[in-house]
Design a protein around this motif. Structure first.
Motif, PDB file in Angstrom:
ATOM      1  N   MET A 167      69.490  64.828  62.346  1.00 54.50           N
ATOM      2  CA  MET A 167      70.108  63.937  63.326  1.00 54.50           C
ATOM      3  C   MET A 167      70.134  62.486  62.890  1.00 54.50           C
ATOM      4  N   GLY A 168      69.647  62.004  61.627  1.00 56.30           N
ATOM      5  CA  GLY A 168      69.696  60.652  61.297  1.00 56.30           C
ATOM      6  C   GLY A 168      68.940  59.907  62.134  1.00 56.30           C
ATOM      7  N   LEU A 169      67.786  60.244  62.726  1.00 59.40           N
ATOM      8  CA  LEU A 169      66.899  59.627  63.886  1.00 59.40           C
ATOM      9  C   LEU A 169      65.655  59.263  63.343  1.00 59.40           C
ATOM     10  N   ARG A 197      62.512  57.156  62.034  1.00 62.16           N
ATOM     11  CA  ARG A 197      62.307  55.843  61.938  1.00 62.16           C
ATOM     12  C   ARG A 197      61.081  55.708  60.936  1.00 62.16           C
ATOM     13  N   GLU A 220      71.345  53.185  56.256  1.00 62.56           N
ATOM     14  CA  GLU A 220      71.708  53.435  57.643  1.00 62.56           C
ATOM     15  C   GLU A 220      73.089  53.262  58.091  1.00 62.56           C
ATOM     16  N   ASP A 248      75.105  56.013  59.577  1.00 71.60           N
ATOM     17  CA  ASP A 248      75.610  56.054  60.817  1.00 71.60           C
ATOM     18  C   ASP A 248      77.257  56.395  60.843  1.00 71.60           C
ATOM     19  N   ARG A 278      76.922  63.574  65.613  1.00 76.29           N
ATOM     20  CA  ARG A 278      75.605  63.323  66.236  1.00 76.29           C
ATOM     21  C   ARG A 278      75.973  63.501  67.746  1.00 76.29           C
ATOM     22  N   GLY A 279      75.517  64.286  68.234  1.00 71.72           N
ATOM     23  CA  GLY A 279      75.509  64.513  69.851  1.00 71.72           C
ATOM     24  C   GLY A 279      76.878  65.218  70.135  1.00 71.72           C
ATOM     25  N   MET A 331      70.815  68.043  70.346  1.00 71.15           N
ATOM     26  CA  MET A 331      69.498  68.166  70.459  1.00 71.15           C
ATOM     27  C   MET A 331      68.601  68.181  71.630  1.00 71.15           C
ATOM     28  N   PHE A 387      64.808  67.878  73.002  1.00 70.52           N
ATOM     29  CA  PHE A 387      63.473  67.374  72.726  1.00 70.52           C
ATOM     30  C   PHE A 387      62.508  67.970  73.461  1.00 70.52           C
ATOM     31  N   ASP A 389      58.799  67.126  75.826  1.00 69.75           N
ATOM     32  CA  ASP A 389      58.336  66.325  76.791  1.00 69.75           C
ATOM     33  C   ASP A 389      59.690  65.661  77.456  1.00 69.75           C
ATOM     34  N   ASN A 416      60.194  62.237  79.452  1.00 74.63           N
ATOM     35  CA  ASN A 416      60.015  60.995  78.909  1.00 74.63           C
ATOM     36  C   ASN A 416      61.345  61.086  77.967  1.00 74.63           C
ATOM     37  N   ALA A 417      61.787  62.262  77.542  1.00 73.00           N
ATOM     38  CA  ALA A 417      63.180  62.200  76.605  1.00 73.00           C
ATOM     39  C   ALA A 417      64.251  61.899  77.397  1.00 73.00           C
ATOM     40  N   ASP A 429      61.125  57.562  73.957  1.00 78.73           N
ATOM     41  CA  ASP A 429      61.765  58.602  73.622  1.00 78.73           C
ATOM     42  C   ASP A 429      63.220  58.683  74.185  1.00 78.73           C
ATOM     43  N   TYR A 430      63.183  57.986  75.403  1.00 77.04           N
ATOM     44  CA  TYR A 430      64.602  58.412  76.037  1.00 77.04           C
ATOM     45  C   TYR A 430      65.629  57.567  75.248  1.00 77.04           C
ATOM     46  N   THR A 473      66.808  59.876  72.539  1.00 79.05           N
ATOM     47  CA  THR A 473      67.841  60.735  73.106  1.00 79.05           C
ATOM     48  C   THR A 473      69.142  60.241  73.223  1.00 79.05           C
ATOM     49  N   ALA A 525      70.532  60.364  70.208  1.00 83.18           N
ATOM     50  CA  ALA A 525      70.828  61.812  69.731  1.00 83.18           C
ATOM     51  C   ALA A 525      72.213  62.399  70.368  1.00 83.18           C
ATOM     52  N   LYS A 526      72.411  61.678  71.616  1.00 79.82           N
ATOM     53  CA  LYS A 526      73.763  62.128  72.510  1.00 79.82           C
ATOM     54  C   LYS A 526      74.975  61.351  71.893  1.00 79.82           C
ATOM     55  N   GLY A 527      74.657  60.316  71.141  1.00 80.91           N
ATOM     56  CA  GLY A 527      75.969  59.496  70.657  1.00 80.91           C
ATOM     57  C   GLY A 527      76.048  58.476  71.649  1.00 80.91           C
TER      58      GLY A 527
END
Lengths: 381, 316
Positions: A59-61, A63, A112, A116, A123-124, A129, A131, A133, A136-137, B216-217, B220, B223-225
């Motif tokens: 996902m290129g996420l 860090r 990056e 990107d 992405r998305g 994706m 996640f 939890d 919090n996500a 986290d959010y 997210t 992740a969803k653009g």
């Protein structure tokens, strides 16, 4: 239809650098995976084996430094194929010693920027994706329905707010949330954990992605809710013909949802193949897979009140990867005929039957086996 | 911002009103008692040592009494909406406080806006890029500015502008029509830079924003653009800014006393300074109440914003 994997990962490396220890943490080390259309690939392994980092790399996420440093991630959509890591090799210089990466110089900003650009519209939209939890996500300040509608507007042809809202309600119903009209306005903290995970799934599906990545979708939920989520994902897989990368440390979840499975240990794949072959009662398992299976309590064991078989030793410290097999220090299947090899030389992933590959010297010994011979071996036990 | 926020806001307002009444009572009681203990009295400053020590006696022909009797007497009039008259000028305290209060509100709000205007870009830049050379320089600059004493910096600014450039007239507010133009900029500038708020705002906003960006959010959202800034806006920006502004109002008001003095700004701070010099008790009491209302209003606005932004806060 020709057999073209939707997602094909080759030689993916994602490292981090520990300043205090002055060493690389090789979270993902030369990983290769592929998923065919409509299939679910399960990725199993203990905590810290690199499952989630693999997903985040796609996902290129990721860090942290240096992050993804090499490999290719090919995505084949109906519109054509692209490599998500295209052109990134220019921004990184890798110094190898004995085939092992010892030094990395990476231009993180340029990397990056290029990544990107590669991921724009992917992405998305093509890869969504889920996640772990979910409370919090998901954004705690925004109603879940609006978050789903946002995913709709960003990633599908639906642009109007009213239509996006209708689509969001559709997806809430699709993930079996009762009275979606009411739930639409709830914030994540107003939903139970299971409901929130359903909303999260709805948000990912709302983009109508080509590939869905589910990172531990059942972790942190209680047992009954877990099984509901597994059932839901099974249903959705049938209804929507989803192509899924499912990450879990729960082998039962993988068994019930996955078609193929890859077992990760210490940042690399130890075994991969069809679920029945890898997780079944076949006797052609990598010692690590076998040990994982032995550590799951089954009914017989519970009734007999026997002891659970834990894997001896600790999870591999990916800062100090041994010269030989990564699992050698914990392996209970080493015998004297191969000990030296196991200790000094890393085995390759060896194809022992159609698509079933194992990284273990025990199977390398049996290299002259044809596919048929391997089938024999499976049946013998 | 939905209708669900209205009920908690109504509940909050009732609660706040009650608290405000108690607070004003408490503040006025404490200040009144301190004034009673303080040496000097209004008539000593006006008429010399021979004047009596009881200001009610002369002003209202009321009998003197113990301090609490005087307080109750004052309170009784306040409840009827009468804050009394200034012992110095004889003007009604209420009108004076409102008039100067507006000027001070103008100065305070202007300077807080200026502080935000500087602090927000620095905070966002350093939250995003980390403490690079530029980020470090900006942060250090904000600390240095915040450490400058405003009375000194105010005189420097006046000196530079007037003697070097001849831009600003000296007599601010000497003529009501005069300070409408750009003349209000100087005090706003000095108070905005030197009230000590700038560096704290930079630091707090940066910490909050960079913390929120690792939530986290936010991952997210990427992740969803979606835009991470849009998702970080509420928790990473709106909440800390209102938090900080509400917390800093008392400090800025305190700073305004000095700055108004330096720039001869017809505000409540200068009036307070004068009233303290003159032992102008009714005026001091009036200003105290007004300042308390100021501070409380700031915190009320903060809480309303919090309820609108974060529905969880309203469910306690």
């Amino acid at each position: 239809m020709n057999y073209l994997p939707i997602l094909k990962i080759e030689d993916l490396c994602t490292y981090f650098y520990s300043r205090s220890k002055q060493a690389f943490i090789r979270s993902v080390d030369h990983v290769g995976l592929q998923i065919a259309k409509g299939q679910t690939l399960g990725l199993v392994g203990e905590s810290g084996s690199g499952k989630s980092v693999t997903a985040l790399s796609i996902m290129g996420l990721v860090r942290g430094e240096p992050g993804v440093i090499s490999g290719s991630i090919e995505l084949n959509t109906p519109e054509g194929g692209i490599n998500l890591l295209q052109g990134l090799g220019l921004h990184v210089r890798i110094h190898r010693d004995n085939g092992r990466i010892m030094q990395v110089a990476k231009d993180a900003d340029a990397w990056e920027k290029t990544a990107d650009r590669n991921l724009r519209g992917i992405r998305g939209k093509q890869i969504a994706m889920i996640f772990q939890d979910p409370k919090n996500a998901m954004n705690p300040f925004v109603a879940v329905g609006r978050q789903i509608a946002e995913a709709v507007r960003l990633n599908t042809a639906v642009a109007g707010h009213r239509e996006a809202r209708a689509r969001a309600l559709h997806w809430l119903a699709q993930v079996r949330i009762d009275s979606p009209q009411l739930r639409y306005h709830n914030n994540p903290h107003g939903l139970s954990g299971g409901m929130c995970q359903r909303a999260m799934i709805a948000m990912a599906l709302a983009a109508e992605p080509v590939v869905l990545i589910a990172d531990e979708p059942t972790t942190g939920l209680d047992a009954t809710i877990q099984s509901h989520i597994v059932d839901l994902m099974g249903d959705l897989k049938d209804e929507l013909a989803l192509t899924t990368l499912l990450i879990s440390h729960d082998i039962d979840v993988i068994r019930s949802l996955a078609d193929t499975v890859a077992v990760m240990y210490g940042g690399t794949i130890m075994q991969q193949g069809p679920v029945q072959a890898v997780l079944g009662d076949t006797g052609t398992q990598h010692p690590y897979t076998a040990a994982l299976l032995d550590s799951i309590p089954d009914q017989r064991l519970i009734r007999s009140k026997g002891y659970l078989q834990a894997i001896r030793g600790d999870v591999l410290d990916t800062m100090n990867i041994p010269a030989g097999c990564r699992f050698y220090p914990r392996c209970n299947k080493v015998d004297d005929t191969i000990r030296a090899q196991c200790r000094d030389q890393e085995p390759a992933l060896i194809n022992i039957a159609g698509g079933h590959r194992v990284r273990c010297w025990r199977f390398a010994q049996a290299r002259p086996y044809s596919g048929r011979a391997a089938v024999h071996a499976m049946q013998r036990n | 911002m939905q209708t669900s926020a209205l009920k908690p806001i109504a509940r909050l307002l009732t609660k706040e009103l009650l608290i405000a009444v108690l607070l004003l009572l408490g503040v006025s009681l404490v200040v009144f008692f301190i004034l009673y203990l303080a040496p000097g009295n209004p008539f000593a400053t006006l008429a010399g040592k021979r004047a009596g020590s009881n200001w009610h006696q002369i002003q209202d022909n009321e009998p003197s009494g113990a301090w609490y009797a005087q307080y109750l007497h004052w309170l009784g009039r306040v409840v009827q909406g009468d804050l009394g008259h200034s012992t110095r000028s004889g003007l009604p305290v209420f009108n004076e406080v409102i008039k100067t209060g507006l000027n001070t509100a103008f100065l305070t709000i202007g300077s807080i806006l200026l502080t935000l205007l500087l602090a927000v870009p620095i905070a966002v830049y350093t939250a995003r890029k980390g403490l690079t050379a530029i980020g470090w320089g900006l942060t250090a600059g904000s600390y240095i500015l915040a450490a400058l004493p405003s009375f000194w910096f105010g005189y420097i600014v006046i000196y530079i502008c007037i003697h070097q450039f001849g831009v600003f007239p000296l007599a601010f507010g000497a003529d009501a029509s005069q300070w409408r133009g750009i003349y209000f900029l100087l005090p706003v500038l000095v108070l905005g830079l030197c009230s000590g708020t700038l560096s704290e705002m930079v630091r707090y906003l940066r910490e909050e924003l960079s913390r929120v960006l690792t939530e986290d959010y936010i991952r997210t959202a990427r992740a969803k653009g979606a835009s991470i800034w849009k998702h970080a806006l509420r928790e990473g920006f709106v909440l800390p800014v209102t938090e900080m502004v509400a917390a800093k109002i008392p400090f800025v008001l305190g700073g305004a006393v000095v700055v108004e003095q330096v720039f001869n700004w017809p505000g409540m701070g200068r009036l307070a300074w004068q009233a303290a010099q003159d032992r102008d008790f009714p005026m001091i009491m009036g200003i105290t109440l007004m300042a308390a209302v100021f501070v409380r209003t700031g915190s009320l606005i903060k809480q309303v914003v919090h309820i609108c932004v974060n529905p969880r806060a309203s469910q306690e």
